[in-house]
Design a protein around this motif. Structure first.
Motif, PDB file in Angstrom:
ATOM      1  N   ARG A  66     -53.165  30.832  -9.925  1.00 21.26           N
ATOM      2  CA  ARG A  66     -54.496  30.394  -9.507  1.00 21.26           C
ATOM      3  C   ARG A  66     -54.400  29.147  -8.621  1.00 21.26           C
ATOM      4  NH1 ARG A  66     -59.784  30.945 -11.199  1.00 21.26           N
ATOM      5  NH2 ARG A  66     -61.114  29.105 -10.956  1.00 21.26           N
ATOM      6  N   GLU A  67     -53.526  28.222  -8.994  1.00 22.76           N
ATOM      7  CA  GLU A  67     -53.370  26.989  -8.215  1.00 22.76           C
ATOM      8  C   GLU A  67     -52.773  27.267  -6.834  1.00 22.76           C
ATOM      9  OE1 GLU A  67     -52.836  23.854 -11.953  1.00 22.76           O
ATOM     10  OE2 GLU A  67     -51.088  24.825 -11.039  1.00 22.76           O
ATOM     11  N   TRP A  68     -51.879  28.244  -6.740  1.00 22.49           N
ATOM     12  CA  TRP A  68     -51.351  28.632  -5.428  1.00 22.49           C
ATOM     13  C   TRP A  68     -52.491  29.124  -4.535  1.00 22.49           C
ATOM     14  CZ3 TRP A  68     -47.357  27.161  -2.977  1.00 22.49           C
ATOM     15  CH2 TRP A  68     -46.136  26.932  -3.604  1.00 22.49           C
ATOM     16  N   GLY A  69     -53.386  29.920  -5.122  1.00 26.43           N
ATOM     17  CA  GLY A  69     -54.526  30.396  -4.343  1.00 26.43           C
ATOM     18  C   GLY A  69     -55.408  29.251  -3.865  1.00 26.43           C
ATOM     19  N   GLN A  70     -55.636  28.269  -4.744  1.00 23.28           N
ATOM     20  CA  GLN A  70     -56.450  27.114  -4.368  1.00 23.28           C
ATOM     21  C   GLN A  70     -55.754  26.278  -3.294  1.00 23.28           C
ATOM     22  OE1 GLN A  70     -56.685  25.672  -8.369  1.00 23.28           O
ATOM     23  NE2 GLN A  70     -58.742  26.511  -8.717  1.00 23.28           N
ATOM     24  N   LEU A  71     -54.437  26.127  -3.395  1.00 20.52           N
ATOM     25  CA  LEU A  71     -53.693  25.372  -2.390  1.00 20.52           C
ATOM     26  C   LEU A  71     -53.727  26.061  -1.029  1.00 20.52           C
ATOM     27  CD1 LEU A  71     -50.619  24.259  -4.529  1.00 20.52           C
ATOM     28  CD2 LEU A  71     -52.269  22.736  -3.428  1.00 20.52           C
ATOM     29  N   VAL A  72     -53.689  27.393  -1.039  1.00 20.38           N
ATOM     30  CA  VAL A  72     -53.786  28.133   0.225  1.00 20.38           C
ATOM     31  C   VAL A  72     -55.144  27.887   0.876  1.00 20.38           C
ATOM     32  CG1 VAL A  72     -53.940  30.441   1.232  1.00 20.38           C
ATOM     33  CG2 VAL A  72     -52.101  29.899  -0.380  1.00 20.38           C
ATOM     34  N   ILE A  73     -56.192  27.870   0.053  1.00 20.05           N
ATOM     35  CA  ILE A  73     -57.532  27.592   0.592  1.00 20.05           C
ATOM     36  C   ILE A  73     -57.578  26.194   1.201  1.00 20.05           C
ATOM     37  CG2 ILE A  73     -59.961  27.246  -0.015  1.00 20.05           C
ATOM     38  CD1 ILE A  73     -59.624  29.406  -2.151  1.00 20.05           C
ATOM     39  N   VAL A  74     -57.031  25.211   0.490  1.00 20.41           N
ATOM     40  CA  VAL A  74     -57.017  23.832   1.003  1.00 20.41           C
ATOM     41  C   VAL A  74     -56.230  23.753   2.310  1.00 20.41           C
ATOM     42  CG1 VAL A  74     -56.349  21.444   0.531  1.00 20.41           C
ATOM     43  CG2 VAL A  74     -57.235  22.876  -1.316  1.00 20.41           C
ATOM     44  N   GLY A  75     -55.051  24.374   2.328  1.00 19.80           N
ATOM     45  CA  GLY A  75     -54.202  24.299   3.519  1.00 19.80           C
ATOM     46  C   GLY A  75     -54.812  24.966   4.724  1.00 19.80           C
ATOM     47  N   VAL A  76     -55.386  26.155   4.514  1.00 13.07           N
ATOM     48  CA  VAL A  76     -55.976  26.903   5.632  1.00 13.07           C
ATOM     49  C   VAL A  76     -57.272  26.249   6.093  1.00 13.07           C
ATOM     50  CG1 VAL A  76     -56.987  29.099   6.323  1.00 13.07           C
ATOM     51  CG2 VAL A  76     -54.893  29.072   4.962  1.00 13.07           C
ATOM     52  N   ALA A  77     -58.151  25.904   5.127  1.00 12.81           N
ATOM     53  CA  ALA A  77     -59.474  25.396   5.482  1.00 12.81           C
ATOM     54  C   ALA A  77     -59.435  23.956   5.975  1.00 12.81           C
ATOM     55  CB  ALA A  77     -60.408  25.508   4.281  1.00 12.81           C
ATOM     56  N   TRP A  78     -58.869  23.047   5.146  1.00 13.70           N
ATOM     57  CA  TRP A  78     -58.968  21.622   5.461  1.00 13.70           C
ATOM     58  C   TRP A  78     -57.880  21.161   6.425  1.00 13.70           C
ATOM     59  CZ3 TRP A  78     -59.306  17.218   1.243  1.00 13.70           C
ATOM     60  CH2 TRP A  78     -59.835  16.076   1.827  1.00 13.70           C
ATOM     61  N   PHE A  79     -56.625  21.480   6.121  1.00 15.70           N
ATOM     62  CA  PHE A  79     -55.538  21.001   6.971  1.00 15.70           C
ATOM     63  C   PHE A  79     -55.440  21.786   8.272  1.00 15.70           C
ATOM     64  CE2 PHE A  79     -54.522  19.014   3.042  1.00 15.70           C
ATOM     65  CZ  PHE A  79     -53.746  17.910   3.343  1.00 15.70           C
ATOM     66  N   GLY A  80     -55.726  23.086   8.219  1.00 15.40           N
ATOM     67  CA  GLY A  80     -55.615  23.890   9.423  1.00 15.40           C
ATOM     68  C   GLY A  80     -56.891  23.963  10.227  1.00 15.40           C
TER      69      GLY A  80
END
Length: 299
Positions: A66-80
């Protein structure tokens, strides 16, 4: 005040000072690097710096599925997406208008945290968000007036700035649960690395534009990668793990007045009186959002 509270306060202050400075540096680098290449360069340096720090710390907590999924959202949405959208928007919008539109983000964070993270939407948080946003609007209007009058709003730039606000809010809401289990620096490193991968299609443009860019653009990109990205996103994650997301999001209204002062020092721009008034209103909104409702005392 305990040492942990002083540390939390220091993390919040440093975060917004660094993010305010990023607006000034992006403006200086913008003529030489497009939005996508600048985001890639910034994230590449940030990923390297954070990866080095994680290796030196020698502490690793393996994220759950679940945390990997949340990290992907953060990376794609906020950082990218956020970095690319904001960098590109500021090439067609003046800084005041961009800040006014992106200023919707903290309100979305407060509402999203109340709806999805169970933080609720206290009365004073709602009032503070409205007052602080009014301050951002005043800063935007004052900035346009200082530039000689309001010019027609660029629709593409406005949409990109709105996308930046939405992805900013999505990233914060997805990051909050991760910070309860994953160390701040590790969570920031993983999200930054994911954002870097998302921006890899801009590699060719980055190489071509850096080849003809002056040294100041190189150093500006390095600064953006180390200070506002590697360090400030880590201190943000540290603070996010220790205070409500909505409250911390509203505190980000500190950045517009700080950026106004830095712009004055860096470019010699004299802010319009309306922009200065907006900065005061924004700070007032942050103070209001920190108030707590009175708890009735039983007779």
């Amino acid at each position: 005040m305990t040492s942990s509270r002083w540390l939390l306060l220091g993390a919040v202050i440093f975060t917004f000072l660094a993010w305010a400075s990023a607006f000034v540096v992006i403006r200086g680098v913008g003529p030489y690097l497009d939005g996508g290449p600048l985001a890639l360069g910034r994230l590449a340096i940030g990923t390297f710096a954070l990866g080095t720090a994680v290796l030196l710390a020698r502490s690793w907590v393996w994220p759950t599925k679940r945390e990997w999924g949340q990290l992907v959202i953060v990376g794609v949405a906020w950082f990218g997406a956020y970095n690319v959208a904001l960098n590109t928007a500021e090439q067609t919008l003046d800084a005041g208008t961009a800040a006014m539109i992106v200023g919707i983000g903290p309100i979305l964070i407060a509402l999203g945290a109340g709806l999805f993270l169970g933080e609720g939407i206290p009365k004073w948080l709602s009032i503070g968000a409205a007052v602080a946003f009014a301050g951002v609007v005043l800063i935007g209007v004052g900035t346009m007036l200082a530039q000689g009058g309001a010019r027609p709003l660029d629709l593409v730039g406005a949409v990109l700035a709105l996308i930046a606000a939405v992805t900013y809010a999505i990233g914060v809401i997805a990051q909050k649960p991760v910070t309860r289990h994953i160390p701040a620096i590790q969570a920031t490193f993983l999200a930054c690395a994911i954002g870097f991968v998302v921006c890899l299609p801009f590699s060719g443009l980055l190489v071509a534009q850096l080849a003809v860019a002056p040294a100041s653009a190189w150093w500006g990109t390095v600064y953006l990668g180390v200070v506002p990205t590697a360090l400030a996103f880590t201190t943000w994650a540290y603070a996010l793990g220790r205070m409500p997301a909505g409250q911390l999001g509203i505190a980000s209204y500190l950045s517009p007045p700080l950026a106004t002062v830095m712009g004055l020092l860096a470019f010699g721009e004299i802010p319009h009186p309306l922009a200065l008034a907006g900065g005061v209103v924004g700070l007032l909104g942050v103070a209001i959002s920190r108030r707590k409702a009175r708890v009735p005392v039983a007779a």
